[in-house]
Design a protein around this motif. Sequence first.
Motif, PDB file in Angstrom:
ATOM      1  N   GLY A  48       0.824  -1.204   0.000  1.00  0.00           N
ATOM      2  CA  GLY A  48       0.000   0.000   0.000  1.00  0.00           C
ATOM      3  C   GLY A  48       0.849   1.241   0.000  1.00  0.00           C
ATOM      4  N   ALA A  49       0.218   2.379  -0.149  1.00  0.00           N
ATOM      5  CA  ALA A  49       0.935   3.639  -0.218  1.00  0.00           C
ATOM      6  C   ALA A  49       1.512   3.987   1.144  1.00  0.00           C
ATOM      7  N   GLY A  50       2.672   4.605   1.102  1.00  0.00           N
ATOM      8  CA  GLY A  50       3.298   5.051   2.332  1.00  0.00           C
ATOM      9  C   GLY A  50       2.872   6.469   2.652  1.00  0.00           C
ATOM     10  N   VAL A  51       3.599   7.092   3.556  1.00  0.00           N
ATOM     11  CA  VAL A  51       3.353   8.489   3.902  1.00  0.00           C
ATOM     12  C   VAL A  51       3.889   9.368   2.777  1.00  0.00           C
ATOM     13  N   SER A  52       3.092  10.297   2.334  1.00  0.00           N
ATOM     14  CA  SER A  52       3.565  11.212   1.301  1.00  0.00           C
ATOM     15  C   SER A  52       3.556  12.641   1.822  1.00  0.00           C
ATOM     16  N   GLN A  53       4.477  13.425   1.297  1.00  0.00           N
ATOM     17  CA  GLN A  53       4.588  14.829   1.689  1.00  0.00           C
ATOM     18  C   GLN A  53       4.756  15.688   0.454  1.00  0.00           C
ATOM     19  N   SER A  54       4.228  16.887   0.544  1.00  0.00           N
ATOM     20  CA  SER A  54       4.406  17.818  -0.561  1.00  0.00           C
ATOM     21  C   SER A  54       4.504  19.237  -0.025  1.00  0.00           C
ATOM     22  N   PRO A  55       5.238  20.120  -0.728  1.00  0.00           N
ATOM     23  CA  PRO A  55       6.130  19.766  -1.833  1.00  0.00           C
ATOM     24  C   PRO A  55       7.369  19.050  -1.332  1.00  0.00           C
ATOM     25  N   SER A  56       8.169  18.509  -2.234  1.00  0.00           N
ATOM     26  CA  SER A  56       9.413  17.865  -1.809  1.00  0.00           C
ATOM     27  C   SER A  56      10.472  18.912  -1.501  1.00  0.00           C
ATOM     28  N   ASN A  57      10.413  20.007  -2.209  1.00  0.00           N
ATOM     29  CA  ASN A  57      11.330  21.122  -1.976  1.00  0.00           C
ATOM     30  C   ASN A  57      10.563  22.429  -2.023  1.00  0.00           C
ATOM     31  N   LYS A  58      10.925  23.361  -1.160  1.00  0.00           N
ATOM     32  CA  LYS A  58      10.278  24.667  -1.151  1.00  0.00           C
ATOM     33  C   LYS A  58      11.328  25.732  -0.833  1.00  0.00           C
ATOM     34  N   VAL A  59      11.453  26.679  -1.744  1.00  0.00           N
ATOM     35  CA  VAL A  59      12.327  27.827  -1.506  1.00  0.00           C
ATOM     36  C   VAL A  59      11.433  29.046  -1.348  1.00  0.00           C
ATOM     37  N   THR A  60      11.625  29.774  -0.280  1.00  0.00           N
ATOM     38  CA  THR A  60      10.781  30.925  -0.028  1.00  0.00           C
ATOM     39  C   THR A  60      11.624  32.078   0.483  1.00  0.00           C
ATOM     40  N   GLU A  61      11.084  33.265   0.339  1.00  0.00           N
ATOM     41  CA  GLU A  61      11.790  34.444   0.838  1.00  0.00           C
ATOM     42  C   GLU A  61      11.446  34.670   2.305  1.00  0.00           C
ATOM     43  N   LYS A  62      12.417  35.190   3.015  1.00  0.00           N
ATOM     44  CA  LYS A  62      12.206  35.525   4.417  1.00  0.00           C
ATOM     45  C   LYS A  62      10.965  36.410   4.553  1.00  0.00           C
ATOM     46  N   GLY A  63      10.124  36.054   5.540  1.00  0.00           N
ATOM     47  CA  GLY A  63       8.926  36.833   5.794  1.00  0.00           C
ATOM     48  C   GLY A  63       7.659  36.283   5.163  1.00  0.00           C
ATOM     49  N   LYS A  64       7.822  35.369   4.206  1.00  0.00           N
ATOM     50  CA  LYS A  64       6.649  34.771   3.565  1.00  0.00           C
ATOM     51  C   LYS A  64       6.121  33.601   4.408  1.00  0.00           C
ATOM     52  N   ASP A  65       4.872  33.265   4.187  1.00  0.00           N
ATOM     53  CA  ASP A  65       4.276  32.105   4.850  1.00  0.00           C
ATOM     54  C   ASP A  65       4.414  30.876   3.945  1.00  0.00           C
ATOM     55  N   VAL A  66       4.563  29.704   4.566  1.00  0.00           N
ATOM     56  CA  VAL A  66       4.608  28.457   3.799  1.00  0.00           C
ATOM     57  C   VAL A  66       3.682  27.434   4.436  1.00  0.00           C
ATOM     58  N   GLU A  67       3.179  26.546   3.586  1.00  0.00           N
ATOM     59  CA  GLU A  67       2.305  25.483   4.058  1.00  0.00           C
ATOM     60  C   GLU A  67       2.835  24.158   3.527  1.00  0.00           C
ATOM     61  N   LEU A  68       3.047  23.224   4.432  1.00  0.00           N
ATOM     62  CA  LEU A  68       3.572  21.911   4.078  1.00  0.00           C
ATOM     63  C   LEU A  68       2.478  20.875   4.329  1.00  0.00           C
ATOM     64  N   ARG A  69       2.426  19.871   3.450  1.00  0.00           N
ATOM     65  CA  ARG A  69       1.337  18.917   3.534  1.00  0.00           C
ATOM     66  C   ARG A  69       1.855  17.509   3.808  1.00  0.00           C
ATOM     67  N   CYS A  70       1.071  16.757   4.567  1.00  0.00           N
ATOM     68  CA  CYS A  70       1.403  15.364   4.861  1.00  0.00           C
ATOM     69  C   CYS A  70       0.156  14.516   4.700  1.00  0.00           C
ATOM     70  N   ASP A  71       0.289  13.435   3.909  1.00  0.00           N
ATOM     71  CA  ASP A  71      -0.773  12.442   3.783  1.00  0.00           C
ATOM     72  C   ASP A  71      -0.309  11.165   4.469  1.00  0.00           C
ATOM     73  N   PRO A  72      -0.911  10.828   5.604  1.00  0.00           N
ATOM     74  CA  PRO A  72      -0.439   9.648   6.337  1.00  0.00           C
ATOM     75  C   PRO A  72      -0.952   8.362   5.698  1.00  0.00           C
ATOM     76  N   ILE A  73      -0.480   7.255   6.210  1.00  0.00           N
ATOM     77  CA  ILE A  73      -0.975   5.956   5.767  1.00  0.00           C
ATOM     78  C   ILE A  73      -2.419   5.804   6.261  1.00  0.00           C
ATOM     79  N   SER A  74      -3.264   5.323   5.368  1.00  0.00           N
ATOM     80  CA  SER A  74      -4.673   5.158   5.706  1.00  0.00           C
ATOM     81  C   SER A  74      -4.835   4.234   6.920  1.00  0.00           C
TER      82      SER A  74
END
Lengths: 112, 114
Positions: free
Chosen positions: B1-27
Amino acid sequence: SQQGEEDPQALSIQEGENATMNCSYKTSINNLQWYRQNSGRGLVHLILIRSNEREKHSGRLRVTLDTSKKSSSLLITASRAADTASYFCAAQHQTGANNLFFGTGTRLTVIP
Amino acid sequence: GAGVSQSPSNKVTEKGKDVELRCDPISGHTALYWYRQRLGQGLEFLIYFQGNSAPDKSGLPSDRFSAERTGESVSTLTIQRTQQEDSAVYLCASSLGDISYEQYFGPGTRLTVT
């Protein structure tokens, strides 16, 4: 810091040799787990040893636990180039904390 | 079955910006963890979700960090007003139960704040 410590920080051996990594922790535990990490990304669970166990085997892996010394060791026998990775111990404290406390890791390089 | 997935794999952002990271766990995994790993370091616990219980936020380093989880599925970690010291790999893990169960890790999101 509540994190454990591992030694050596880095280990380089020839293929076929055994590799031993040590982990020390600071407080009483329920269990201790070992993980492998390739290329600084996701970790893979290797083995879990409970506080009432002294030794555990899984394939080429042998883990020992000495609760009186608050230490554990991971032995990889007959190493292979594919074993090259970072190895981390992680302790589940008896404090009731919901997280594992990871050590700083040992970087193992197995030379073909 | 599918494992844990995360997105994005890489994120470059400028200081002061907000970022959102996602995780899809195993069902079916009721527990979900977020960790941070700085270069050459071990994992630093951030937050823990278990079923419908209140999350354990004791590892969040500042109020710029927050996380949510929808039921027993996807989780998002949000970092507001990013700082350079936030640069790290953010790892998500899920497990069948509480801390005594094996954790299954995703591949991580490498965050770089410039």
